[in-house]
Design an enzyme around this catalytic site. Structure first.
Site, PDB file in Angstrom:
ATOM      1  N   PRO A 216       0.788  -1.235   0.000  1.00  0.00           N
ATOM      2  CA  PRO A 216       0.000   0.000   0.000  1.00  0.00           C
ATOM      3  C   PRO A 216       0.821   1.287   0.000  1.00  0.00           C
ATOM      4  O   PRO A 216       0.853   2.039   0.979  1.00  0.00           O
ATOM      5  CB  PRO A 216      -0.823  -0.128   1.289  1.00  0.00           C
ATOM      6  CG  PRO A 216       0.039  -0.933   2.202  1.00  0.00           C
ATOM      7  CD  PRO A 216       0.760  -1.919   1.311  1.00  0.00           C
ATOM      8  N   CYS A 217       1.439   1.575  -1.135  1.00  0.00           N
ATOM      9  CA  CYS A 217       2.221   2.804  -1.248  1.00  0.00           C
ATOM     10  C   CYS A 217       1.332   4.043  -1.170  1.00  0.00           C
ATOM     11  O   CYS A 217       1.826   5.145  -0.884  1.00  0.00           O
ATOM     12  CB  CYS A 217       3.048   2.807  -2.524  1.00  0.00           C
ATOM     13  SG  CYS A 217       2.110   2.465  -4.029  1.00  0.00           S
ATOM     14  N   HIS A 218       0.018   3.882  -1.403  1.00  0.00           N
ATOM     15  CA  HIS A 218      -0.887   5.029  -1.302  1.00  0.00           C
ATOM     16  C   HIS A 218      -1.017   5.522   0.138  1.00  0.00           C
ATOM     17  O   HIS A 218      -1.498   6.634   0.371  1.00  0.00           O
ATOM     18  CB  HIS A 218      -2.270   4.665  -1.862  1.00  0.00           C
ATOM     19  CG  HIS A 218      -2.932   3.521  -1.167  1.00  0.00           C
ATOM     20  ND1 HIS A 218      -2.628   2.204  -1.452  1.00  0.00           N
ATOM     21  CD2 HIS A 218      -3.884   3.484  -0.194  1.00  0.00           C
ATOM     22  CE1 HIS A 218      -3.379   1.409  -0.697  1.00  0.00           C
ATOM     23  NE2 HIS A 218      -4.141   2.166   0.081  1.00  0.00           N
TER      24      HIS A 218
END
Length: 281
Positions: free
Chosen positions: A246-248
């Protein structure tokens, strides 16, 4: 909810995001519905099915101030998250019991000798390109902003020496689990293909629970390179497995969203979707 339905919902959400950006967060339900060419009742039902909350509440999640609110209320200190076991508390993380990384030597060969299967799937965030080896999902990108051809070129360029085989049926069970369409004993394994420093950063991202966020500087501290914030940002941006790694959930220390490889509207939708789902249940 079928893949086609969730993708259609996201297409409406994307239009709503653009409308909110252009018209501000004070647009009424009637205004938003009219701009979507729908009745208020139909728009409310469709929106709430996708997000789990009302359009008005979701508007609040989409405003630029939401990132700062997340930073103040839902900031995750990675060391603490690890210590108390938070990395397994989010719904998403419950789906992933195992992941492994390619060795540095194999990574240096740019995919030589590797067979990567790929396929297009409908997702809650529009068309998704998913790639995987026999070990697990190694790539996931969204084409809502950049288009399918560019998304394909982007992921293929990560491993130029690999053999790419179109086989969505091989990937479908993992994909359905990843997007919540299927539950049970089947899990969606991940196969991280990257340089050693990138793997460290992506591993840190995997410890952030759904609905929580952290900062690039916090990740830099966590991986033992507190002054390497820019390098961390680059590694976050090069994450090939969006949503699942989850780079967001990584924001600037100031509360700014920072960049997002697949488009900032998608990042805002991902964060708002997770916040709404966490609130709903």
């Amino acid at each position: 909810m079928t893949d086609e339905t969730t993708s259609y919902h996201y297409a409406v959400i994307k239009r709503a995001i653009d409308t909110i950006d252009a018209g501000g967060s004070e647009l009424s339900l009637d205004d938003l519905a009219a701009r979507m060419n729908m009745s208020p009742a139909h728009f409310q039902r469709l929106f709430s099915k996708w997000a789990g909350v009302s359009p008005k509440r979701y508007q609040q999640y989409l405003t630029l101030g939401h990132a700062k609110a997340l930073l103040e209320a839902n900031f995750t200190t990675l060391g603490t998250a690890n210590a108390v076991g938070l990395s397994g508390s989010g719904r998403l993380h419950d789906l992933f019991l195992r992941w492994e990384a390619m060795s540095p030597g194999a990574f240096a060969q740019k995919g030589a000798g590797l067979t990567i299967f790929w396929g297009w799937f409908e997702s809650p965030f529009g068309p998704a390109l998913v790639m995987g080896t026999d070990k697990g999902i190694c790539g996931l990108g969204f084409s809502a902003e950049m288009g399918e051809e560019e998304a394909m070129e982007d992921l293929v360029s990560r491993w130029p020496n690999a053999e790419f085989v179109e086989d969505p049926m091989m990937l479908r069970p993992w994909v359905e689990t990843a997007f919540g369409a299927q539950s049970g004993t089947e899990k969606a394994p991940l196969y991280l293909i990257g340089a050693p420093f990138q793997i460290k950063v992506w591993e840190a991202l995997l410890t952030i629970p759904s609905g929580q966020i952290t900062t690039y500087s916090e990740i830099a501290d966590h991986v033992g390179h507190p002054k390497a914030v820019r390098a961390v940002g680059t590694a976050v941006g090069r994450n090939p497995i969006s949503w699942l790694v989850p780079c967001h959930r990584a924001l600037r220390k100031s509360g700014g969203l920072g960049g997002y490889h697949w488009g900032l509207p998608v990042k805002r939708a991902l964060l708002a979707y997770e916040s709404a789902r966490a609130e709903a249940g």
